[in-house]
Design a protein around this motif. Structure first.
Motif, short mmCIF file in Angstrom:
data_model
loop_
_atom_site.label_atom_id
_atom_site.label_comp_id
_atom_site.label_asym_id
_atom_site.label_seq_id
_atom_site.Cartn_x
_atom_site.Cartn_y
_atom_site.Cartn_z
N TYR A 1 33.16 -50.64 -5.97
CA TYR A 1 34.57 -50.33 -5.70
C TYR A 1 35.30 -49.98 -6.99
O TYR A 1 36.06 -49.00 -7.05
CB TYR A 1 35.24 -51.52 -5.01
CG TYR A 1 36.73 -51.37 -4.84
CD1 TYR A 1 37.25 -50.53 -3.85
CD2 TYR A 1 37.62 -52.03 -5.68
CE1 TYR A 1 38.62 -50.37 -3.69
CE2 TYR A 1 38.99 -51.88 -5.52
CZ TYR A 1 39.49 -51.05 -4.53
OH TYR A 1 40.84 -50.89 -4.39
N LYS A 2 35.08 -50.76 -8.05
CA LYS A 2 35.73 -50.50 -9.33
C LYS A 2 35.36 -49.12 -9.87
O LYS A 2 36.20 -48.38 -10.39
CB LYS A 2 35.35 -51.58 -10.35
CG LYS A 2 36.03 -52.92 -10.13
CD LYS A 2 35.63 -53.89 -11.21
CE LYS A 2 36.31 -55.25 -11.03
NZ LYS A 2 35.88 -56.22 -12.08
N GLN A 3 34.05 -48.79 -9.77
CA GLN A 3 33.58 -47.51 -10.27
C GLN A 3 34.21 -46.35 -9.49
O GLN A 3 34.60 -45.33 -10.07
CB GLN A 3 32.06 -47.44 -10.18
CG GLN A 3 31.45 -46.24 -10.87
CD GLN A 3 31.74 -46.21 -12.36
OE1 GLN A 3 31.65 -47.23 -13.04
NE2 GLN A 3 32.13 -45.05 -12.87
N LYS B 1 31.88 -55.27 -5.34
CA LYS B 1 33.02 -55.24 -6.25
C LYS B 1 32.84 -54.19 -7.36
O LYS B 1 33.77 -53.42 -7.66
CB LYS B 1 33.22 -56.62 -6.87
CG LYS B 1 34.49 -56.73 -7.70
CD LYS B 1 34.69 -58.15 -8.24
CE LYS B 1 35.02 -59.12 -7.12
NZ LYS B 1 35.33 -60.48 -7.65
N GLU B 2 31.67 -54.12 -7.96
CA GLU B 2 31.44 -53.17 -9.05
C GLU B 2 31.46 -51.72 -8.56
O GLU B 2 31.94 -50.82 -9.25
CB GLU B 2 30.12 -53.48 -9.76
CG GLU B 2 30.18 -54.71 -10.64
CD GLU B 2 31.31 -54.66 -11.65
OE1 GLU B 2 31.44 -53.61 -12.34
OE2 GLU B 2 32.09 -55.62 -11.74
N ARG C 1 37.57 -51.70 -0.26
CA ARG C 1 37.58 -52.99 -0.94
C ARG C 1 36.84 -54.05 -0.14
O ARG C 1 36.13 -54.90 -0.71
CB ARG C 1 39.03 -53.44 -1.19
CG ARG C 1 39.15 -54.63 -2.12
CD ARG C 1 40.59 -55.09 -2.29
NE ARG C 1 41.42 -54.10 -2.94
CZ ARG C 1 42.37 -53.40 -2.35
NH1 ARG C 1 42.61 -53.58 -1.04
NH2 ARG C 1 43.09 -52.54 -3.01
N MET D 1 37.11 -46.40 -7.93
CA MET D 1 38.52 -46.32 -8.30
C MET D 1 38.71 -45.60 -9.64
O MET D 1 39.68 -44.86 -9.83
CB MET D 1 39.13 -47.73 -8.39
CG MET D 1 39.36 -48.40 -7.04
SD MET D 1 40.46 -47.44 -5.94
CE MET D 1 39.27 -46.73 -4.81
N LYS D 2 37.75 -45.79 -10.56
CA LYS D 2 37.82 -45.07 -11.83
C LYS D 2 37.68 -43.56 -11.61
O LYS D 2 38.30 -42.75 -12.29
CB LYS D 2 36.72 -45.56 -12.77
CG LYS D 2 36.97 -46.95 -13.34
CD LYS D 2 35.82 -47.37 -14.26
CE LYS D 2 36.05 -48.77 -14.82
NZ LYS D 2 34.92 -49.20 -15.68
#
Length: 698
Positions: A28-30, A25-26, A20, A32-33
């Motif tokens: 990290y989100k990807q 940010k994007e 994190r 996590m998915k």
């Protein structure tokens, strides 16, 4: 101390906090998915992650990276590559690409593969497992990976484990959709907390024991005057030297994000236990492999050796690895928690019923998953569960299911009468069940404890089997219930039918009692005493059908594992026989001859001084030692000849059975003679450190 522990915990792990902080940010989100939802990772995203991972590792002092994987050897493997890349001006830069993160290449023919890969078919691949965090160990960035052949066959223990986790997650979700209150559940995972038992011995003593060095267990050794009979070691005061080891070990494990929680003395002298907190199954498997490695390394730093063999010493308890297994949702609900409301009770009973059915129908696969040359010494030895698989439920649940079997309403003083999913099942507190140390598979409040696992074993195999057999049963239940017109009636019918059909596997009594073996036989339960006995059932059609339909193993992978497991069993026993014969001829017999010579010289000297001396004690000792030495030499020759005959056999099963049925009994007979000789030898004539030195020098 508290702040230092919280600060050090996970400091060598590229975990969520680190990701994190270091990833866009994007990105990290990807990621996590991918980790939480199983979505495929875009190569461009992998490149960004790789660069951030490399920068973090270099800041931590790392110069190399490795794809850390778990081949069929049962231990981990790693090939180190540096980050350096040459530049046109003759210098180097530190680089790590997304391609290098996601995929690596390794020799696939030099690892056990059961014939899937020939020597000239060497290419194998490692593939990043993003659900298990990368970490730094010994100055190297370690990336947890799967290992497969050029043709896509799994050559490791992790790939089938991940497949089994996917299978049970999918089928459990189907079952949950049948019940109200699960609308927010999108993912189901299995969790594990493996308790690790082990021995610590002094390194200077270990170095003088050829058997411990080569085989991990003592092939000879007379019982020490004091063993575990006083039961004073269990939970006793931890010795200062061991305490320092544990303190050091905890730090190393915490740095790697491993949730080391409980430590104590075990039953046998010099035996300890370390238990972690539950975590997701594949991560728990990675952590347990790291735990065993760190135990060995830290012990060495403290002048000790950590023994992970299941039975390093005769006459005292061996070591196991209790696999605490449960099923949870992404919303934080434990599906093996009985709950307190009617709908939850019905849901719990359905999952419980699925597990009971799975264990009954696939007793053989569970026994196979814990079978090894070392663990065969331990199972059924009044220190571990028997080689008969059964399920312990505790008094409360036993009575509930018994009422179903007998077709009677369940009732007690605290609750109203119960029918499945209609009236109220009494709340079952977490600790309402006693602990049954003799049961291989015991319900302990909100989880099952699979106690048959051996201490040196990778927990990947047992959990792959557990996940797969329960997934297969849940699939059958979902297939039946999804199309039901009257769901409640269909549910009641299914649970009642399946509990009755598989009641034979439920046993709340003493698994050590000889009467249980007879009772189990009457019930039609399997007693698979040795690894070859168990492996004979591995390729049964029902087992191939289960694993292939669940997508956990292909038939070819199963055939490969069949060969690998039997070959390893035979190879271990081959090493033990060779070591045993060498120790007899090089150490034990010469020591006996030397001592007889010394005793004879002493007797002759006494008679030369005292003409009337009878020297009866010396004569009796010489007679006994001479007889035992002759017997040992004869036994060694018999063992050597039998071993030579086994080596002429072909076929993995034929060889393994010969070791189990012919060689092991001969080894036991040979050892018995040698162990009679040892206490008769004077202190300066013993060929190696004895049990007193091994068990009481730490």
């Amino acid at each position: 101390m508290e702040s230092s522990v919280t600060e050090m915990f996970g400091e060598n792990v590229f975990n969520e906090d680190t990701m994190r902080a270091r990833l866009p940010k994007e990105t990290y989100k990807q990621l996590m998915k991918t980790i939480q939802g199983g979505e495929k990772l875009d190569p461009n995203v992998a490149a960004v992650i790789a660069n951030a991972m490399k920068d973090w590792a270099i800041e931590k002092g790392a110069t190399h990276y490795t794809h850390w994987f778990q081949p069929l050897t049962g231990v981990t493997a790693e090939k180190h590559d540096s980050f350096i890349e040459p530049t046109k001006d003759g210098r180097v830069i530190m680089e790590f690409s997304g391609k290098e993160l996601v995929k690596g290449e390794s020799d696939a023919s030099s690892f056990p593969n059961g014939g899937i890969r020939a020597t000239f078919e060497a290419r194998g691949y490692t593939a990043w497992d993003p659900t298990s965090y990368a970490f730094i160990k010994d100055g190297t960035l370690c990336i947890p990976t799967c290992f497969c052949s050029y043709t896509g066959d799994a050559l490791d223990k992790k790939t089938p484990l991940l497949r089994s986790m996917e299978a049970i997650g999918k089928e459990a979700l189907r079952v949950l959709r049948l019940f109200e209150g699960n609308e927010n559940v999108s993912r189901v995972i299995t969790t594990v907390g493996p308790e690790q038992e082990y021995f610590l011995v002094d390194k200077s003593v270990w170095e003088k024991r050829e058997d411990l060095i080569y085989t991990g267990r003592t092939l000879f050794g007379a019982k020490a005057p004091k063993g575990q009979e006083l039961e004073d070691h269990y939970f006793g005061n931890i010795k200062a030297r061991v305490q320092e080891f544990m303190k050091d070990l905890n730090k190393e494990l915490w740095k790697l994000g491993i949730l080391a929680k409980t430590e104590h003395n075990e039953v046998a002298p010099a035996q300890q236990e370390l238990a972690p907190i539950f975590t997701t199954t594949n991560i728990a498997c990675d952590h347990n492999q790291l735990m065993m490695e760190m135990m060995r390394k830290v012990a060495s730093r403290h002048g000790m050796v950590c023994l992970l063999h299941e039975k390093p010493f005769a006459g005292v308890n061996g070591s196991g690895k209790h696999n605490n297994w449960s099923i949870s949702t992404n919303t934080g609900k434990n599906l093996l928690d009985p709950g307190a409301t009617p709908d939850q009770n019905a849901q719990f009973l359905l999952f419980l019923c699925a597990i009971i059915k799975a264990v009954d129908e696939y007793q053989d696969l569970l026994r196979i998953s814990v079978a090894s040359a070392g663990n065969d010494h331990r199972l059924g030895a009044n220190e571990a569960p028997p080689a008969i698989i059964s399920v312990y439920l505790g008094d409360e649940l036993y009575k509930v299911l018994e009422s179903i079997v007998e077709g009677k309403p369940y009732a007690n003083d605290k609750t109203s009468k119960m029918t499945i999913g209609v009236d109220v099942l009494p709340p079952i507190p977490k600790d309402s069940t006693d602990r049954n140390r003799t049961s291989p598979f015991a319900f302990t409040g909100n989880k099952f404890e699979f106690r048959s696992c051996g201490s040196a074993l990778s927990i990947a195999g047992p959990n792959t089997a557990l996940n797969a057999i329960v997934a297969y049963t849940l699939k059958q239940f979902a297939d039946e219930l999804e199309g039901a017109k009257d769901f409640e009636n269909a549910l009641n019918t299914l649970i009642s039918r399946e509990v009755k059909a598989h009641w034979r596997i439920v046993f709340n009594g003493n698994g050590y009692d000889d009467s249980w073996r007879q009772e189990a036989k009457k019930r039609g339960l399997m007693e698979l005493k040795t690894t070859p006995d168990a492996m004979e059932h591995y390729l049964d059609q029902k087992n191939i059908k289960l694993y292939t339909e669940m997508g956990v193993y292909t038939k070819e992978e199963m055939e490969s594992h069949f060969e690998v497991k039997l070959e390893k069993y035979s190879q271990i026993l081959n090493i033990e026989v060779e070591t045993m014969l060498e120790m007899i001829n090089k150490d034990i017999l010469p020591a006996s001859f030397d001592y007889m010579n010394k005793v004879g010289e002493t007797a002759a000297k006494v008679k030369s001084i005292v003409s009337t001396a009878k020297c009866t004690a010396e004569a009796n000792l010489l007679k006994k030692l001479d007889g035992l030495s002759d017997e040992l030499a004869a036994k060694a020759e018999e063992l050597a000849n039998a071993h030579l005959a086994v080596k002429q056999l072909s076929g993995a099963m034929e060889v393994a059975k010969a070791y189990a049925e012919k060689i092991l009994p001969l080894m036991a007979e040979t050892r018995a003679v040698a162990d009679e000789i040892e206490p008769l030898l004077g202190e300066g004539f013993k060929p190696y450190p004895c049990y007193e030195d091994l068990l009481y020098r730490v």
